[in-house]
Design a protein around this motif. Structure first.
Motif, PDB file in Angstrom:
ATOM      1  N   LYS A  77      42.888  32.226  51.103  1.00 26.64           N
ATOM      2  CA  LYS A  77      42.158  30.996  50.753  1.00 26.64           C
ATOM      3  C   LYS A  77      40.999  30.772  51.719  1.00 26.64           C
ATOM      4  N   ARG A  78      41.245  30.970  53.006  1.00 23.98           N
ATOM      5  CA  ARG A  78      40.186  30.780  54.001  1.00 23.98           C
ATOM      6  C   ARG A  78      39.045  31.780  53.782  1.00 23.98           C
ATOM      7  N   SER A 100      36.926  30.479  51.028  1.00 28.00           N
ATOM      8  CA  SER A 100      36.238  29.206  51.255  1.00 28.00           C
ATOM      9  C   SER A 100      35.260  29.265  52.432  1.00 28.00           C
ATOM     10  N   GLU A 101      35.516  30.142  53.407  1.00 26.86           N
ATOM     11  CA  GLU A 101      34.694  30.176  54.617  1.00 26.86           C
ATOM     12  C   GLU A 101      33.721  31.348  54.670  1.00 26.86           C
ATOM     13  N   THR A 102      33.832  32.291  53.724  1.00 28.29           N
ATOM     14  CA  THR A 102      32.891  33.413  53.669  1.00 28.29           C
ATOM     15  C   THR A 102      32.432  33.591  52.220  1.00 28.29           C
ATOM     16  N   ALA A 152      47.430  31.852  53.000  1.00 29.28           N
ATOM     17  CA  ALA A 152      46.524  30.922  53.682  1.00 29.28           C
ATOM     18  C   ALA A 152      45.236  31.639  54.103  1.00 29.28           C
ATOM     19  N   LEU A 153      45.374  32.875  54.587  1.00 30.03           N
ATOM     20  CA  LEU A 153      44.205  33.650  54.984  1.00 30.03           C
ATOM     21  C   LEU A 153      43.304  33.934  53.784  1.00 30.03           C
ATOM     22  N   LEU A 167      38.524  36.801  60.583  1.00 29.73           N
ATOM     23  CA  LEU A 167      39.581  35.865  60.183  1.00 29.73           C
ATOM     24  C   LEU A 167      40.949  36.553  60.204  1.00 29.73           C
ATOM     25  N   ALA A 227      44.283  35.568  62.304  1.00 26.94           N
ATOM     26  CA  ALA A 227      45.563  35.297  61.644  1.00 26.94           C
ATOM     27  C   ALA A 227      46.672  36.188  62.200  1.00 26.94           C
TER      28      ALA A 227
END
Length: 391
Positions: free
Chosen positions: A137-138, A141-143, A134-135, A306, A310
């Motif tokens: 993917k984030r 998508s977020e950086t 999950a991390l 992030l 997490a």
């Protein structure tokens, strides 16, 4: 209580390729055998790393890697929160040979699936790897950790897209049938090109590569014909001299975009001075790659933030997990105590008495406050002792 996760492994940072080859565990034989030996573990084995994540003692994991011809100085070992942080950094692409590369996230997911398939996971490992995926993917998508081309082949595709905007329907010619040509065609496949023309000195290799990507194969003698048809030319052939010279290019009304990623070069520099011809070479592409790598490096602090978030989420889950384990153990202990003290009582009475004895301890656990740490004295055989945090 300390997080009982461990990591033992080696990577491109600690071991040369010949050592990494010895450590690699194939999915058919070596990996299942390793998981049977380790019991509860997840093994991440790629061309750049072999890492074993488990719960408890890392002794067997270390012995397993040493038995494969790895020396102790090639290995790193992390425990608790540091093992978890390392896994999160790997999944986010921060520990890769190429910063931010996306392939590692799929490999982390595959490692978890294989461990499940062989019955080798348990709750802490499951949660750790699910959180890492999950991390990852984030992070993407977020950086901007995965943004921009950082390989020559992908940079070539980026340049083509910058010129044409859309490659749909274009005729693409590839000179050479080696690894670089194959890598470029792999990137190109998803762009909806019209035709792929593969030119190679050895017709059999051209045919094999063209067949893989739904293209057409041509011998080197057909290069003039191919140049007349192409909109985009990518050259990566192993040749001691120029394959394309200014005089080889036919007159044309529409532009021709040429990317020379061969060394020595396949395309004469004079081609770039022709009308409607646009030539880029390795130096151009490497400048693109260097610029994108610097941009990715600038995104590292965002990814690390992030990761820390997490880690906090995992530790919060772990605290609750330990409380639930303790409650189950306390209930079992209370029932055993009542059965010993009141052997003649009926089941309902025993159940109520067990609940009464366990209740204050369960309240203490649920609040997770100072009352838990400074609660009433616990009998020596009380399972709560196993869950009491270390001072």
């Amino acid at each position: 209580m300390a997080l009982p996760l461990y990591l033992v492994g080696l990577s491109h940072k600690t071991a040369p390729v010949e050592v990494r080859e010895r450590a690699a565990l194939d999915q058919a034989v070596a990996l299942p055998a390793a998981l049977r030996t380790l019991g509860r573990a997840v093994v991440l084995s790629t061309c750049n790393r072999t890492e074993i994540y488990g719960v408890g003692s890392p002794k067997e994991a270390k012995a397993l890697l040493l038995a494969r011809g790895v020396e102790a100085h090639h290995l790193y070992q992390k425990e608790g929160i540091e093992a978890l942080r390392h896994l999160f950094r790997v999944a986010a692409g921060l520990d890769s040979l190429v910063m931010g590369e996306a392939q590692i996230l799929g490999q982390v997911r595959e490692a978890l699936f294989l461990a499940r398939e062989h019955g080798a996971t348990e709750s802490l490992l499951e949660k750790a790897f699910q959180s890492a995926i999950a991390l990852g993917k984030r992070a993407r998508s977020e950086t901007g950790i995965g943004a921009g081309a950082v390989s020559v082949a992908y940079a070539a595709l980026d340049l083509a897209l910058a010129v044409y905007g859309d490659l749909t329907g274009l005729v693409v010619a590839v000179l050479g049938a080696g690894e670089m040509a194959e890598l470029f065609l792999t990137h190109l496949k998803a762009q909806g090109v019209g035709r792929v023309l593969v030119v190679n000195r050895t017709p059999e290799r051209a045919e094999a590569l063209a067949e893989r990507f739904g293209g057409e194969a041509y011998p080197l003698t057909a290069l003039p014909e191919v140049l007349r048809q192409a909109d985009l030319v990518v050259a990566s052939a192993a040749a001691p001299h120029y394959l394309v010279r200014p005089e080889d290019l036919p007159k044309r009304a529409k532009p021709l975009f040429l990317i020379d990623i061969a060394l020595p070069r396949n395309i004469h520099p004079g081609v770039g001075r022709l009308p409607h011809a646009y030539l880029y070479n390795l130096d151009d592409l490497e400048r693109v790659v260097e610029r994108n790598l610097k941009a990715r490096q600038g995104e590292v602090p965002k990814v690390e933030a992030l990761i820390e978030g997490a880690l906090g989420d995992y530790l919060e889950w772990y605290a609750g997990h330990r409380v639930r384990e303790a409650i189950r153990a306390l209930k079992g202990w209370a029932h055993r105590e009542v059965a010993r003290d009141l052997p003649q009582a009926d089941p309902l009475t025993q159940h109520k008495e067990a609940g009464r004895r366990a209740h204050p301890w369960i309240l203490s656990l649920k609040t997770r406050t100072k009352a838990f740490l400074q609660g009433p004295p616990c009998p020596e055989d009380c399972p709560l002792l196993a869950f009491r945090p270390r001072p």
